[in-house]
Design an enzyme around this catalytic site. Structure first.
Site, PDB file in Angstrom:
ATOM      1  CG  ASP A   6       0.783  -1.666   7.377  1.00  0.00           C
ATOM      2  OD1 ASP A   6       1.726  -2.479   7.445  1.00  0.00           O
ATOM      3  OD2 ASP A   6       0.905  -0.440   7.561  1.00  0.00           O
ATOM      4  CG  ASP A  36       4.666   2.785   7.478  1.00  0.00           C
ATOM      5  OD1 ASP A  36       3.737   3.173   6.746  1.00  0.00           O
ATOM      6  OD2 ASP A  36       4.530   1.869   8.310  1.00  0.00           O
ATOM      7  CG  HIS A  37       4.350   0.071   4.039  1.00  0.00           C
ATOM      8  ND1 HIS A  37       4.366  -1.279   4.294  1.00  0.00           N
ATOM      9  CD2 HIS A  37       3.868   0.658   5.162  1.00  0.00           C
ATOM     10  CE1 HIS A  37       3.903  -1.504   5.519  1.00  0.00           C
ATOM     11  NE2 HIS A  37       3.591  -0.338   6.059  1.00  0.00           N
ATOM     12  CG  HIS A  40      -0.375   0.034   2.534  1.00  0.00           C
ATOM     13  ND1 HIS A  40       0.526  -0.892   2.986  1.00  0.00           N
ATOM     14  CD2 HIS A  40      -0.539   0.925   3.548  1.00  0.00           C
ATOM     15  CE1 HIS A  40       0.876  -0.585   4.221  1.00  0.00           C
ATOM     16  NE2 HIS A  40       0.259   0.517   4.584  1.00  0.00           N
ATOM     17  CG  HIS A  52      -0.291   4.108   4.935  1.00  0.00           C
ATOM     18  ND1 HIS A  52      -0.990   3.213   5.722  1.00  0.00           N
ATOM     19  CD2 HIS A  52      -1.171   5.092   4.614  1.00  0.00           C
ATOM     20  CE1 HIS A  52      -2.237   3.641   5.865  1.00  0.00           C
ATOM     21  NE2 HIS A  52      -2.372   4.776   5.205  1.00  0.00           N
TER      22      HIS A  52
HETATM   23 ZN    ZN Z   1       2.856   0.516   7.892  1.00  0.00          ZN
HETATM   24 ZN    ZN Z   2      -0.237   1.329   6.606  1.00  0.00          ZN
END
Ligand code: ZN
Ligand code: ZN
Length: 397
Positions: free
Chosen positions: A210, A66-67, A62, A64
């Protein structure tokens, strides 16, 4: 055919001294598939025993931060290294094309072909010996899980049966092994099912990204050799997990139990936890649980060769000692840990910092003393202070 997964980033949301945010490298034979690419992923690869290969495929769960934040830097590095012919394909859920439109100012013109592919849940990418399937997850945004599913392999060749049928050694056996029939010199026909055992299952590796615990994950992970499931929180923060559409360690373990997987690896660990407490909670539900750290590797052999296994630190290059091991030094106690798991975590942390820590039984009933060479005491204290919440782990000696 080797199959393993290198944990390059196991932290949720942000990096800590010990953990980088999400990134996993799947190695299958000579193939290198990167799943998620958080901030610092190219450096994690450089620091690992893998190095930074000219990746040809990156799969995003996804979008976000942090990815995905590691993508622009990594793509620029490939350009600066003079890559111009080898193309790169980035797969991701709906929205990934739009994201790359927005990244244009960062990326400028790239000298190699870049292809962006938007996938929907339940898409299948056929890859010859295996498929990559996407599945829906429950994270409140456009998101996908990925399953790498190998095709069945032909059964074992039964030499005794082939001998009995008069199949000569050589070419004919190769043809039978490939699944075709042969006509022998005497005119008789031998079919492959006469000399091959039952087809053998391939392997299955599942990465959720996630997600809150979800029936779609249970379904997609069914019978997996390795399930890499997020476990952002411990049970105490179940409510917070609900609000943010993440999973607790207990919930991830329940998914693994229902899906009857062989090994569960928990990742996306909130900065407030060490792996030990998440492992304890999950193992109460699903004993075959590990909580890998950055640079750990899970090896996934064919089922007949054994169970999937966590290889601690196997993705880390050989460590250099921070001091001269030739100089004898008295061992001194730096901390007392409450149990073996905690002691080992601390020992590993110190060893990762280049300090040759050892464990000794404490004089009192329980607990283990963590010992370090006296000459490294200061470096060891620095390493421990770099922890976010050392009090969780360490009782002062
Ligand atoms: Zn995450
Ligand atoms: Zn996430």
């Amino acid at each position: 055919m080797d199959l393993d997964l290198v944990f390059l980033g196991t932290s949720a949301s942000m990096p800590t001294a010990l953990r980088a945010p999400a990134a996993f490298l799947v190695r299958r034979g000579g193939e290198r598939l990167l799943f998620d690419c958080a901030e610092g992923t190219q450096r994690q690869l450089q620091r690992s025993s893998v190095g930074l290969p000219d990746l040809e495929e990156i799969f995003l769960t996804h979008l976000h931060a942090d990815h995905v934040l590691g993508l622009p830097g990594m793509l620029k590095t490939f350009a600066l290294r003079g890559r111009d012919e080898v193309g790169l394909t980035v797969y991701g859920p709906k929205g990934v094309r739009d994201l790359f439109g927005k990244l244009k100012p960062f990326l400028g013109r790239l000298p190699y072909p870049l292809t962006i592919v938007e996938l929907a849940p339940k898409d299948t990418l056929e890859r010859g010996e295996y498929v990559i399937e996407t599945f829906p997850v429950d994270h409140g945004v456009s998101a996908l899980g990925y399953a790498l599913v190998e095709h069945e392999r032909p059964g074992r060749f039964d030499v005794a049966a082939a001998d009995a049928l008069g199949v000569p050694a050589g070419r004919e056996r190769g043809i039978l092994q490939a699944g075709d029939a042969v006509t022998l010199a005497d005119g008789s026909v031998v079919t492959s099912d006469e000399v091959l055992g039952p087809a053998r299952p391939g392997r299955k590796l599942v990465i959720t990204g996630d997600t809150a615990p979800a029936p779609s994950v249970v379904q997609a992970a069914h019978g997996a050799d390795l399930l890499v499931h997020e476990a952002t929180f411990a049970e105490e923060e179940k409510e917070r997990a609900r609000e943010t559409l993440h999973a607790t360690a207990t919930e991830a373990a329940e998914v693994a139990r229902l899906a009857e997987v062989r090994l569960l690896a928990l990742t996306h660990v909130s900065t407030r936890y060490f792996g030990a407490e998440l492992a304890r909670q999950a193992r109460a539900i699903f004993p075959e649980t590990v909580v890998p750290r950055d640079f750990d590797v899970v090896d996934v052999p064919f089922p007949e060769r054994g169970a999937p296994q966590l290889l601690k630190g196997a993705g880390r290059p050989p460590r250099k000692l921070a001091y001269d091991p030739g100089v004898m030094s008295r061992m001194v106690q730096i901390a007392t840990a409450g149990d073996v798991t905690e002691a080992e975590e601390l020992q590993e942390l110190l060893r990762n910092a280049g300090i040759d820590a050892e464990l000794e039984a404490a004089d009192s009933a329980d607990g283990l003393m963590v010992m370090v060479p006296e000459t490294t005491l200061e470096a060891a204290q620095d390493a421990i202070e770099a922890l976010s919440e050392p009090d969780d782990l360490i009782a002062e000696p």
